[in-house]
Motif scaffolding. Structure first.
Motif, mmCIF file in Angstrom:
data_model
loop_
_atom_site.group_PDB
_atom_site.id
_atom_site.type_symbol
_atom_site.label_atom_id
_atom_site.label_comp_id
_atom_site.label_asym_id
_atom_site.label_seq_id
_atom_site.Cartn_x
_atom_site.Cartn_y
_atom_site.Cartn_z
ATOM 1 N N ARG A 1 27.738 82.914 27.951
ATOM 2 C CA ARG A 1 29.199 82.754 28.063
ATOM 3 C C ARG A 1 29.586 81.450 28.743
ATOM 4 O O ARG A 1 30.744 81.049 28.721
ATOM 5 N N PHE B 1 22.359 84.554 13.614
ATOM 6 C CA PHE B 1 23.466 85.416 13.242
ATOM 7 C C PHE B 1 24.799 84.685 13.288
ATOM 8 O O PHE B 1 24.969 83.719 14.031
ATOM 9 N N GLN B 2 25.722 85.209 12.491
ATOM 10 C CA GLN B 2 27.085 84.707 12.572
ATOM 11 C C GLN B 2 27.587 85.049 13.976
ATOM 12 O O GLN B 2 27.312 86.132 14.478
ATOM 13 N N ASN B 3 28.271 84.141 14.626
ATOM 14 C CA ASN B 3 28.669 84.304 16.034
ATOM 15 C C ASN B 3 27.468 84.485 16.958
ATOM 16 O O ASN B 3 27.592 84.969 18.074
ATOM 17 N N ALA C 1 25.169 86.210 18.240
ATOM 18 C CA ALA C 1 24.567 87.424 18.826
ATOM 19 C C ALA C 1 23.562 87.097 19.924
ATOM 20 O O ALA C 1 22.462 87.649 19.968
ATOM 21 N N LEU C 2 23.936 86.204 20.818
ATOM 22 C CA LEU C 2 23.071 85.927 21.978
ATOM 23 C C LEU C 2 23.201 87.080 22.966
ATOM 24 O O LEU C 2 24.265 87.689 23.070
ATOM 25 N N PHE C 3 22.116 87.378 23.697
ATOM 26 C CA PHE C 3 22.160 88.477 24.658
ATOM 27 C C PHE C 3 22.939 88.028 25.896
ATOM 28 O O PHE C 3 22.506 87.121 26.604
ATOM 29 N N THR D 1 16.517 85.334 12.100
ATOM 30 C CA THR D 1 17.894 85.139 11.669
ATOM 31 C C THR D 1 18.720 84.424 12.737
ATOM 32 O O THR D 1 18.590 84.725 13.921
#
Lengths: 363, 289
Positions: free
Chosen positions: A148, A97-99, A101-103, A95
């Motif tokens: 980030r 993911f929306q936004n 969801a990176l670690f 998947t």
């Protein structure tokens, strides 16, 4: 994924079987029915869009396919095998993911390589796979950075690389472009489509943006209020909508309410406030039932003296074309697309169309 | 320019308060730690003799080690107990969340002494626990070691400082995005693997914050060991207390206090350095994701 106990990803499918099949899939959240018993099929190697407004159940459906939500009733099959007892980490499905969801605590390459830890790979193979996945999304230069430190578009690419690296049978994309600005979105659409074609992977993409759906998909599944309104090829959905809702949601269509006078095979005659028309129609419309005439703006032409009489209310310059808003009898709004020399607001015009390209659908 | 000057003036009371109430007493203490005492008179000639006495005394070294050992033990124990509790409150409780948090803090409103005496009633030879065990027939004689022992001290310390650990961890769990766990599972991670590779690293800031709070408070707690620790109840803090009170050796007391302070500061710097060096610095500073 090739995990013991999971589904073997290399099983050969027989010709006619779809990759993914949903049978009467239903999802309740307490007393709320998010998905109300839908049937669908997704063919291998296709780009399919699940299109609908927010709250229509498309994300719930995607989450059930991914294994993040339990199905209340019904079944979802991959290659003919039920996924009911297969947990998310054993499904050959990944998947975006929306936004994203990176670690946040891992670098770009650690994010991308995350799923490879569950396969027995040598250190060199692992590095090579991460390298080629990053190259695929043009993020090789950023491999040491943290999420980030990346822009939205770059995070999107990392999320994509992370999801395709395990070569899933099916890639789910949950509104993947919604956080990007318009320019970026257009570029990513082209890249996504290109990537799908190059990988020969099946993509199931959830979006509420009909332009995005058209730009990407081979097939579109339109959802509304937990039900599938229509599923079919993009052009079919656009030109032959199964309901006024679909025609309206796909945007731009002039929808004229009317009553069926007579119906033949493949066509019907409809009586509306702006005239009587005999054009191709949805199967099964009964005489004297309510129906909707769909006229795409690009279908309407200015004409000399014949056609629907209307008064121009606005003309809007759209760069490549002019959009004309006009009012016909009974306050029916009509919009038309013309190339140049638009009439002024207030002018009386007549509009015609090629009857073979119009369409009558359910009310 | 104008606003920053106004800001500086507005901040002045805060700086003055910190200087007068926090920095000044510590500096006075520091000055005293270099003095000597002769009978009941303080001799104001700088010397390092107090520090030499601490370093040379087996008793003081042992007490200091014991204080930090207790701090570490209680931090670890509260972390192990508090971790699932904090997870549950942050991730599984929805409607009653503030009620649960309040419940967690209610014992703190009752005051140290009340809580410690409550435990004496529970653990004493004629206490609730022993009476119950004897009633069930599990034991014939009351277990004396339950109260007035090192075990009792550690049980009560764990009880007393658990809420602080839970609070620190709860904040970390609230900041943890559940989709990251979904992403881990999507990529093939089982529950244990997702815990080890995603949940634990992203909640370490909470463990460090909670651990530091618990650690400092346990090191400074002398009431609990004194009241339930029995013979084991002497602590470095009670030693300082005695030196300032009955023994009237302020310089030595000050020196011990400053030794403790310096060790604590070093430990904190080390912890901060480890956190910022590790991959968690990112998670700490970037917050959510």
């Amino acid at each position: 994924m090739g995990v013991a106990g999971g589904i073997d990803t290399r099983t050969q499918r027989d010709g006619g079987q779809p990759l993914l099949r949903g049978k009467a899939v239903l999802k309740n959240y307490g007393s709320v029915q998010a998905v109300r018993g839908v049937n669908f099929e997704i063919a291998a190697n296709s780009y399919v869009t699940l299109l609908g407004p927010s709250g229509c159940g498309k994300t719930s459906l995607l989450r059930m396919i991914g294994g993040f939500e339990e199905i209340s009733s019904g079944s979802i099959e991959l290659d003919g095998l039920s996924l009911a007892t297969v947990p998310a980490n054993r499904r050959p499905i990944n998947t975006v993911f929306q936004n994203y969801a990176l670690f946040p605590h891992l670098s770009v390459e650690e994010n991308v390589g995350f799923g490879l830890a569950y396969r027995n790979l040598s250190r060199a193979d692992l590095a090579a796979k991460v390298g080629s996945a990053l190259a695929m999304v043009q993020m090789t230069q950023m491999s040491k950075r943290r999420p980030r430190q990346l822009s939205g578009g770059q995070q999107q690419r990392v999320a994509l690389a992370r999801a395709i690296i395990n070569e899933p049978r099916l890639l789910l994309l949950d509104e993947p472009l919604s956080a990007l600005d318009r320019r970026m979105r257009k570029d990513m659409q082209i890249e996504l489509k290109d990537l799908q074609r190059r990988l020969g992977m099946t993509f199931l993409h959830v979006t509420h943006d009909q332009e995005e759906a058209f730009a990407l998909s081979d097939r579109i599944i339109v959802m509304n209020h937990g039900l599938i309104e229509q599923q079919g090829a993009s052009s079919e959905i656009y030109h032959r909508p199964a309901s006024a809702y679909v025609a309206d949601f796909l945007g731009g269509a002039n929808l004229v309410a009317g009553t069926i006078r007579s119906a033949a095979e493949g066509s019907a005659s409809i009586e509306t406030a702006i005239g009587v028309f005999e054009v191709p129609a949805l199967e099964g419309l009964k005489p004297s039932s309510r129906a909707t005439l769909c006229l795409r703006p690009e279908l309407l032409r200015l004409s000399g003296k014949d056609g629907i009489a209307a008064t121009v209310t606005h003309t809007v310059f759209r760069g490549a074309y002019w959009l004309i808003e006009a009012r016909a009898s009974n306050d029916q709004q009509l919009s038309a697309v013309i190339d140049d020399s638009p009439p002024n607001a207030g002018a009386s015009i007549r509009l015609t169309f090629d009857p073979n390209r119009a369409w009558i659908t359910a009310a | 320019m104008e606003t920053s000057r106004t800001g500086a003036w507005l901040a002045l009371p805060v700086y003055s308060a910190v200087a007068a109430l926090c920095v000044a007493p510590l500096l006075i203490l520091l000055a005293y730690s270099f003095f000597q005492v002769s009978f009941v008179e303080i001799i104001k000639e700088p010397t390092l003799k107090n520090y030499a006495r601490i370093a040379g005394s087996e008793t003081y070294r042992w007490l200091i080690l014991k204080a930090f050992g207790s701090g570490l033990t209680i931090s670890v124990v509260t972390a192990i107990i508090g971790y699932p509790v904090a997870w549950y409150i942050a991730k599984r409780v929805t409607v009653m969340k503030s009620a649960m948090l309040t419940l967690l803090l209610v014992p703190l409103y009752t005051g140290d002494l009340v809580r410690i005496f409550a435990w004496r009633m529970l653990l004493g030879a004629e206490g609730v626990l022993n009476t119950f065990l004897m009633w069930t027939g599990a034991i014939r004689e009351p277990i004396e070691a339950l109260l007035f022992s090192s075990l009792a001290t550690h049980i009560v310390l764990t009880y007393n400082y658990l809420p602080f650990m839970v609070l620190g961890l709860w904040l970390a769990f609230e900041a943890l995005d559940d989709r990251l766990l979904e992403a881990a599972s999507d990529l093939g991670a089982g529950k244990m693997s997702a815990f080890r590779r995603v949940m634990l690293p992203l909640t370490v800031p909470g463990l460090v914050a909670g651990g530091m709070m618990v650690f400092v408070m346990v090191v400074g707690d002398y009431l609990t060991p004194q009241l339930v620790g029995g013979a084991s109840g002497i602590t470095i803090v009670s030693a300082i207390n005695d030196l300032f009170g009955t023994a009237f050796d302020w310089p030595l007391g000050s020196a011990i206090a400053w030794t403790m302070l310096a060790i604590l500061a070093l430990l904190f710097c080390a912890a901060a350095l480890i956190v910022s060096r590790s991959t968690l610095g990112a998670a700490l500073t970037s917050g959510e994701a």
